[in-house]
Design an enzyme around this catalytic site. Structure first.
Site, PDB file in Angstrom:
ATOM      1  N   CYS A   8      40.953  55.121  39.865  1.00 55.90           N
ATOM      2  CA  CYS A   8      42.259  55.738  40.073  1.00 55.90           C
ATOM      3  C   CYS A   8      42.843  55.194  41.372  1.00 55.90           C
ATOM      4  CB  CYS A   8      42.117  57.253  40.191  1.00 55.90           C
ATOM      5  SG  CYS A   8      41.437  58.005  38.705  1.00 55.90           S
ATOM      6  N   GLY A  34      45.183  52.497  37.403  1.00 56.55           N
ATOM      7  CA  GLY A  34      45.112  53.487  36.330  1.00 56.55           C
ATOM      8  C   GLY A  34      46.468  53.686  35.699  1.00 56.55           C
ATOM      9  N   ASN A 107      39.763  59.615  43.837  1.00 53.21           N
ATOM     10  CA  ASN A 107      39.323  58.410  43.144  1.00 53.21           C
ATOM     11  C   ASN A 107      37.811  58.336  43.305  1.00 53.21           C
ATOM     12  OD1 ASN A 107      39.299  54.909  44.108  1.00 53.21           O
ATOM     13  ND2 ASN A 107      38.970  55.761  42.095  1.00 53.21           N
ATOM     14  N   GLY A 108      37.105  58.234  42.192  1.00 50.63           N
ATOM     15  CA  GLY A 108      35.650  58.128  42.284  1.00 50.63           C
ATOM     16  C   GLY A 108      34.974  58.950  41.218  1.00 50.63           C
ATOM     17  N   TYR A 263      37.368  42.316  40.616  1.00 48.60           N
ATOM     18  CA  TYR A 263      38.629  42.288  39.869  1.00 48.60           C
ATOM     19  C   TYR A 263      39.510  43.516  40.022  1.00 48.60           C
ATOM     20  CZ  TYR A 263      37.650  45.547  36.059  1.00 48.60           C
ATOM     21  OH  TYR A 263      37.396  46.664  35.344  1.00 48.60           O
ATOM     22  N   THR A 309      42.950  37.874  36.860  1.00 50.86           N
ATOM     23  CA  THR A 309      42.168  37.884  38.103  1.00 50.86           C
ATOM     24  C   THR A 309      41.431  36.579  38.361  1.00 50.86           C
ATOM     25  OG1 THR A 309      41.852  40.211  37.702  1.00 50.86           O
ATOM     26  CG2 THR A 309      40.488  39.243  39.385  1.00 50.86           C
ATOM     27  N   ASP A 371      36.009  33.581  33.799  1.00 49.97           N
ATOM     28  CA  ASP A 371      36.456  34.981  33.876  1.00 49.97           C
ATOM     29  C   ASP A 371      35.827  35.631  35.105  1.00 49.97           C
ATOM     30  OD1 ASP A 371      37.852  37.262  33.281  1.00 49.97           O
ATOM     31  OD2 ASP A 371      37.186  37.383  31.208  1.00 49.97           O
ATOM     32  N   ASP A 372      36.386  36.777  35.516  1.00 51.29           N
ATOM     33  CA  ASP A 372      35.821  37.433  36.702  1.00 51.29           C
ATOM     34  C   ASP A 372      34.486  38.084  36.401  1.00 51.29           C
ATOM     35  OD1 ASP A 372      36.515  40.296  35.773  1.00 51.29           O
ATOM     36  OD2 ASP A 372      38.469  39.315  35.781  1.00 51.29           O
TER      37      ASP A 372
HETATM   38  C1  PIN Z   1      40.786  40.986  34.313  1.00 50.64           C
HETATM   39  C2  PIN Z   1      39.756  42.046  34.321  1.00 50.64           C
HETATM   40  N1  PIN Z   1      38.455  41.652  33.784  1.00 50.64           N
HETATM   41  C3  PIN Z   1      38.499  40.715  32.690  1.00 50.64           C
HETATM   42  C4  PIN Z   1      37.810  42.897  33.417  1.00 50.64           C
HETATM   43  C5  PIN Z   1      35.791  41.585  29.377  1.00 50.64           C
HETATM   44  C6  PIN Z   1      35.446  41.770  30.821  1.00 50.64           C
HETATM   45  N2  PIN Z   1      36.670  41.853  31.597  1.00 50.64           N
HETATM   46  C7  PIN Z   1      36.508  42.693  32.747  1.00 50.64           C
HETATM   47  C8  PIN Z   1      37.158  40.565  32.026  1.00 50.64           C
HETATM   48  S1  PIN Z   1      42.359  41.510  34.750  1.00 50.64           S
HETATM   49  S2  PIN Z   1      34.467  41.836  28.313  1.00 50.64           S
HETATM   50  O1  PIN Z   1      42.248  42.310  35.964  1.00 50.64           O
HETATM   51  O2  PIN Z   1      42.902  42.301  33.664  1.00 50.64           O
HETATM   52  O3  PIN Z   1      43.119  40.329  34.965  1.00 50.64           O
HETATM   53  O4  PIN Z   1      33.319  41.149  28.781  1.00 50.64           O
HETATM   54  O5  PIN Z   1      34.181  43.290  28.268  1.00 50.64           O
HETATM   55  O6  PIN Z   1      34.870  41.365  27.007  1.00 50.64           O
END
Ligand code: PIN
Length: 489
Positions: A8, A34, A107-108, A263, A309, A371-372
């Site tokens: 949040c 959120g 938040n938490g 992220y 991200t 990906d992050d």
């Molecule tokens: C990206 C956020 N990030 C993308 C969250 C997807 C994992 N997912 C975590 C990758 S952003 S999965 O902030 O929206 O840009 O592994 O659950 O498929």
């Protein structure tokens, strides 16, 4: 069953002019934390005003609501939905009429809210009418404040009451609350897991103060940073704009949640002294270094981030590896973040709705997707398939964070352990599952290095999703209940 309030955003302001517009504006830059509901409570003398509802900040408040939210003191909240808890009842702030009239937002996640709920009902004779642990936290605070209360209002009593909260509540919590007619309270759990930053700016009678989950709200509203609240620290800003501070005697080492940097936070925020954008850049560099160490003879033609991200890390990787960087997945910015939606079916469907591949960037190329993180792996799997459907020769995948194998109990919404793709699997098995030709995960020590380099004074981070080691004393029963509770997501 008690629902937590992870992911949040919170804000609180004391000024010598109306705070409604600033709270509203501040919430719009915390919206990424959120999107389920939003709420504001303000106070004018001893009158409290509140509006909260499901929806985005822009949709929840209209002109009349803003006119009704009178006063120079107020708090705001944006809420992320959790299992089964996406009703208006759980929208924040929460309110209790005694003592004084308190509105609180948080938040938490408390990891002992079940026993606390029982204590509140049996020992403290308080009725909790929602499933939210914020209501539990508020009632603990109110009860402690009544217990220490002298015949008249004393700032010190607030701090004693917050000490009582720290003694009773376990878990992660960053809190803002207003006490009708008296001032704004803010405090952070004893590990400092969830972020909370204090800012100030001059006004015509002294200073206005603002507390927020992220520094981006300070930037937007023209406040300068005073500091991040310390673990266990509480502050009280009275209606005259005077700041009072207090530290909890049993505070522990600051251990911020590492996921804020991976992220969750905005890149333009500075959390606990660490510039989020720069931390993500270093994550990219560290990951590139790993590739140079372990896969120097790679045949990557192009690096493609999975927006948004991961772009920061992916660009740094491309620079360090001397590879092309291309935007190959175009995001439809008019639908919500995948991670924020409810239910597996919706989640699955939304990946293709959200991201469309640019075939020309994939065709006949060996691509490294970045990906992050990989949580469930559903997005990763679909995107790998999209890359193949678009004619990629080889599809490699890199994650800027290590394998996530354990549930998060401190406010980042994660699925059941069994739904985490890396649970019980090694890297090759995850790679097979997502259908990639190769998978490279960031090593934990590299992730920690990347974040810590922004503030060497921080000795540790909350990294339990990677290690299974939790900062608080949570028993097996908690995890069993959590599995049941999250079953329906
Ligand atoms: C990206 C956020 N990030 C993308 C969250 C997807 C994992 N997912 C975590 C990758 S952003 S999965 O902030 O929206 O840009 O592994 O659950 O498929």
């Amino acid at each position: 069953m008690v629902y937590n309030c992870p992911m949040c955003g919170i804000i609180g302001i004391v000024d010598n002019i109306s705070v409604n517009q600033s709270l509203f504006d501040g919430l719009t830059v915390l919206q990424h934390r959120g999107q389920d509901s939003a709420g504001i409570a303000t106070c004018n003398d001893s009158n409290l005003f509140q509006k909260k509802a499901k929806g985005l900040v822009n949709d929840v408040f209209d002109v009349n609501d803003m006119l009704d939210l009178k006063g120079n003191l107020g708090i705001g909240h944006v809420r992320y939905p959790t299992a089964g808890s996406h009703g208006t009842d759980e929208a924040q702030p929460f309110y209790v009429n005694s003592p004084y009239g308190i509105a609180l937002a948080h938040n938490g996640n408390l990891d002992n809210s079940e026993p606390l709920r029982e204590e509140l009902s049996i020992n403290d004779r308080r009725h909790i009418h929602t499933q939210s642990d914020t209501e539990v936290l508020l009632n603990i605070f109110a009860h402690e404040l009544i217990n220490v209360n002298s015949s008249s209002f004393k700032v010190d009593d607030i701090f004693k009451a917050i000490n009582g909260v720290h003694n009773r509540c376990s878990g992660a919590y960053a809190v803002v609350a207003l006490i009708a007619g008296y001032g704004l309270v803010a405090f952070r759990d004893i590990h400092g897991i969830r972020p909370l930053i204090l800012g100030k700016k001059k006004n015509s009678s002294g200073f206005s103060y603002l507390v927020s989950s992220e520094s981006v709200a300070l930037d937007l509203l023209g406040y300068e940073t005073v500091r991040d609240l310390e673990p266990g620290e509480s502050i009280f800003i009275d209606t005259n704009g005077k700041l009072h501070e207090s530290l909890y005697s049993n505070k522990l080492d600051l251990s911020p949640c590492i996921f804020e940097y991976v992220y969750f936070s905005r890149p333009d925020s500075i959390i606990d002294g660490i510039n989020v954008q720069e931390a993500r850049m270093r994550m990219g560099k560290q990951l590139a270094n790993k590739i140079l160490r372990e896969w120097a003879d790679n045949d990557i033609d192009v690096i493609i981030p999975i927006p948004d991200t991961s772009r920061t890390a992916a660009l740094e990787m491309a620079i360090r590896l001397n590879k092309n960087y291309r935007e190959g997945l175009i995001k439809n910015r008019y639908i919500g973040r995948t991670f924020i939606m409810q239910g597996q079916a919706v989640r699955k469907k939304s990946v293709r709705h959200k991201l469309n591949p640019l075939v020309s960037e994939f065709k006949d190329k060996n691509v490294l997707l970045v990906d992050d993180s990989i949580v469930r792996g559903t997005t990763s799997k679909e995107i790998v398939q999209m890359a193949r459907d678009s004619g990629a020769k080889k599809v490699y995948f890199a994650s800027a964070s290590p394998p996530i194998r354990f549930p998060n109990i401190y406010g980042i919404d994660m699925p059941n352990k069994k739904d985490l793709i890396a649970n019980g699997k090694n890297t090759n098995e995850v790679c097979d599952e997502i259908g990639a030709d190769k998978l490279i995960y960031q090593d934990l020590e590299d992730l920690v290095y990347a974040v810590k380099a922004g503030n060497k004074d921080i000795k540790k981070f909350e990294t339990s999703v990677f290690t299974g080691e939790y900062l608080t004393d949570v028993g097996d029963k908690y995890f069993q209940d959590l599995e049941k509770k999250r079953h329906s997501t």
